[in-house]
Scaffold this motif. Structure first.
Motif, PDB file in Angstrom:
ATOM      1  N   THR A   1       0.848  -1.183   0.000  1.00 39.00           N
ATOM      2  CA  THR A   1       0.000   0.000   0.000  1.00 39.00           C
ATOM      3  C   THR A   1       0.880   1.228   0.000  1.00 39.00           C
ATOM      4  O   THR A   1       1.730   1.391   0.881  1.00 39.00           O
ATOM      5  CB  THR A   1      -0.932   0.006   1.229  1.00 39.00           C
ATOM      6  N   LEU A   2       0.690   2.078  -1.012  1.00 38.35           N
ATOM      7  CA  LEU A   2       1.425   3.333  -1.085  1.00 38.35           C
ATOM      8  C   LEU A   2       0.621   4.397  -0.362  1.00 38.35           C
ATOM      9  O   LEU A   2      -0.599   4.502  -0.543  1.00 38.35           O
ATOM     10  CB  LEU A   2       1.646   3.746  -2.545  1.00 38.35           C
ATOM     11  N   LEU A   3       1.309   5.178   0.465  1.00 35.15           N
ATOM     12  CA  LEU A   3       0.690   6.245   1.247  1.00 35.15           C
ATOM     13  C   LEU A   3       1.182   7.589   0.727  1.00 35.15           C
ATOM     14  O   LEU A   3       2.403   7.830   0.665  1.00 35.15           O
ATOM     15  CB  LEU A   3       1.041   6.095   2.724  1.00 35.15           C
ATOM     16  N   ALA A   4       0.255   8.462   0.340  1.00 33.74           N
ATOM     17  CA  ALA A   4       0.611   9.759  -0.238  1.00 33.74           C
ATOM     18  C   ALA A   4       1.558  10.522   0.676  1.00 33.74           C
ATOM     19  O   ALA A   4       1.323  10.648   1.879  1.00 33.74           O
ATOM     20  CB  ALA A   4      -0.647  10.587  -0.503  1.00 33.74           C
TER      21      ALA A   4
ATOM     22  N   ARG B   1      13.166   9.522  -1.934  1.00 37.50           N
ATOM     23  CA  ARG B   1      13.402   8.110  -2.214  1.00 37.50           C
ATOM     24  C   ARG B   1      12.365   7.233  -1.494  1.00 37.50           C
ATOM     25  O   ARG B   1      12.688   6.208  -0.925  1.00 37.50           O
ATOM     26  CB  ARG B   1      14.819   7.752  -1.777  1.00 37.50           C
ATOM     27  N   GLN B   2      11.106   7.645  -1.552  1.00 37.02           N
ATOM     28  CA  GLN B   2      10.046   6.917  -0.845  1.00 37.02           C
ATOM     29  C   GLN B   2       9.760   5.558  -1.472  1.00 37.02           C
ATOM     30  O   GLN B   2       9.479   4.592  -0.758  1.00 37.02           O
ATOM     31  CB  GLN B   2       8.767   7.745  -0.834  1.00 37.02           C
ATOM     32  N   VAL B   3       9.802   5.483  -2.798  1.00 39.37           N
ATOM     33  CA  VAL B   3       9.514   4.231  -3.507  1.00 39.37           C
ATOM     34  C   VAL B   3      10.605   4.022  -4.552  1.00 39.37           C
ATOM     35  O   VAL B   3      10.859   4.886  -5.385  1.00 39.37           O
ATOM     36  CB  VAL B   3       8.129   4.265  -4.193  1.00 39.37           C
ATOM     37  N   HIS B   4      11.236   2.852  -4.496  1.00 39.72           N
ATOM     38  CA  HIS B   4      12.311   2.490  -5.421  1.00 39.72           C
ATOM     39  C   HIS B   4      11.746   1.514  -6.445  1.00 39.72           C
ATOM     40  O   HIS B   4      11.144   0.509  -6.083  1.00 39.72           O
ATOM     41  CB  HIS B   4      13.447   1.857  -4.608  1.00 39.72           C
ATOM     42  N   LEU B   5      11.941   1.820  -7.726  1.00 43.01           N
ATOM     43  CA  LEU B   5      11.486   0.950  -8.813  1.00 43.01           C
ATOM     44  C   LEU B   5      12.680   0.461  -9.617  1.00 43.01           C
ATOM     45  O   LEU B   5      13.610   1.225  -9.885  1.00 43.01           O
ATOM     46  CB  LEU B   5      10.542   1.696  -9.761  1.00 43.01           C
TER      47      LEU B   5
ATOM     48  N   ALA C   1      -2.943   4.378  -7.409  1.00 43.04           N
ATOM     49  CA  ALA C   1      -1.643   4.892  -6.984  1.00 43.04           C
ATOM     50  C   ALA C   1      -0.953   5.709  -8.080  1.00 43.04           C
ATOM     51  O   ALA C   1      -1.019   5.371  -9.261  1.00 43.04           O
ATOM     52  CB  ALA C   1      -0.736   3.746  -6.552  1.00 43.04           C
ATOM     53  N   VAL C   2      -0.294   6.778  -7.642  1.00 38.13           N
ATOM     54  CA  VAL C   2       0.501   7.614  -8.547  1.00 38.13           C
ATOM     55  C   VAL C   2       1.796   7.968  -7.829  1.00 38.13           C
ATOM     56  O   VAL C   2       1.765   8.470  -6.698  1.00 38.13           O
ATOM     57  CB  VAL C   2      -0.237   8.910  -8.944  1.00 38.13           C
ATOM     58  N   VAL C   3       2.937   7.705  -8.487  1.00 37.68           N
ATOM     59  CA  VAL C   3       4.223   8.130  -7.956  1.00 37.68           C
ATOM     60  C   VAL C   3       4.853   9.095  -8.945  1.00 37.68           C
ATOM     61  O   VAL C   3       4.633   9.002 -10.151  1.00 37.68           O
ATOM     62  CB  VAL C   3       5.183   6.951  -7.654  1.00 37.68           C
ATOM     63  N   GLU C   4       5.629  10.035  -8.399  1.00 37.27           N
ATOM     64  CA  GLU C   4       6.359  10.999  -9.223  1.00 37.27           C
ATOM     65  C   GLU C   4       7.837  10.650  -9.190  1.00 37.27           C
ATOM     66  O   GLU C   4       8.436  10.536  -8.115  1.00 37.27           O
ATOM     67  CB  GLU C   4       6.151  12.415  -8.705  1.00 37.27           C
ATOM     68  N   VAL C   5       8.436  10.501 -10.363  1.00 37.99           N
ATOM     69  CA  VAL C   5       9.842  10.134 -10.483  1.00 37.99           C
ATOM     70  C   VAL C   5      10.718  11.311 -10.054  1.00 37.99           C
ATOM     71  O   VAL C   5      10.568  12.423 -10.568  1.00 37.99           O
ATOM     72  CB  VAL C   5      10.167   9.709 -11.929  1.00 37.99           C
TER      73      VAL C   5
ATOM     74  N   VAL D   1       5.346   9.368  -3.448  1.00 37.26           N
ATOM     75  CA  VAL D   1       3.950   8.995  -3.667  1.00 37.26           C
ATOM     76  C   VAL D   1       3.087  10.254  -3.704  1.00 37.26           C
ATOM     77  O   VAL D   1       3.037  11.012  -2.734  1.00 37.26           O
ATOM     78  CB  VAL D   1       3.442   8.039  -2.560  1.00 37.26           C
ATOM     79  N   ARG D   2       2.413  10.462  -4.819  1.00 34.35           N
ATOM     80  CA  ARG D   2       1.482  11.592  -4.970  1.00 34.35           C
ATOM     81  C   ARG D   2       0.053  11.182  -4.608  1.00 34.35           C
ATOM     82  O   ARG D   2      -0.683  11.960  -4.027  1.00 34.35           O
ATOM     83  CB  ARG D   2       1.527  12.146  -6.395  1.00 34.35           C
TER      84      ARG D   2
END
Length: 180
Positions: A25-28, A58-62, A109-113, A153-154
């Motif tokens: 679960t991604l949290l904004a 660096r909240q989410v690493h892809l 979910a939306v993440v910003e690079v 995470v946006r």
């Protein structure tokens, strides 16, 4: 440009690798729920030591699964999550995205690079010689970092293997990815 999620991983404790999960679960504004790197300010130990008030870019690493296949061909067995990434992807040129790209993942979910992961010596501690496969130089001598991208995470939401990923490029002019 679109692709999909092949694996999701998280770990509530500092460890190089992250175990695969059925979902995360991604949290904004925070990152992956329950992951040691989630937070508004930096959580990576080396960055905390420098300045614990820095924003967490660096909240989410892809990482792209294609990289794992590339290093496998060179003799390194590396499974999804083993390099500490939260989301393993397929079908998207992550390293070619500009800074500020939005990745719409799954239903919500939306993440910003924010930039590139800077490969470190921990990669060689994991598998001796692997770091050379994660960083190199192009024909012009410019350093190329291949160990994935970082994001914030946006919009929160649940992410699962098989989820579609849609890219939304930022307005021009595009800014190339830099290490964060």
């Amino acid at each position: 440009m679109s692709g999909h999620v092949t694996a999701v991983s998280s770990n509530g404790e500092y460890s190089f690798a992250k175990p695969n999960r059925d979902s995360v679960t991604l949290l904004a504004g925070l990152g992956v729920e329950g992951d040691v790197h989630a937070g508004v300010t930096v959580r990576h130990r080396s960055r905390v030591a420098q300045d614990p008030t820095q924003p967490n870019l660096r909240q989410v690493h892809l990482i792209h699964e294609e990289l794992l296949a590339e290093v496998r061909e060179a003799g390194f067995e590396v499974a999804p999550g083993a390099l500490g990434e939260n989301i393993t992807t397929r079908g998207i040129d992550l390293l070619g995205l500009p800074t500020g790209t939005l990745l719409h993942i799954g239903d919500r979910a939306v993440v910003e690079v924010t930039g590139l992961r800077n490969p470190c010596v921990q990669i060689d501690r994991f598998r001796a010689g692997l770091l050379k496969r994660m960083v190199g130089r192009d024909a012009a001598g410019v350093v190329v970092r291949k160990a994935g991208i970082m994001s914030v995470v946006r919009e929160g939401g649940v992410v699962r293997p098989g989820d579609l990923i849609r890219t939304e490029l930022p307005a021009q002019p595009h800014r190339p990815l830099r290490k964060v």
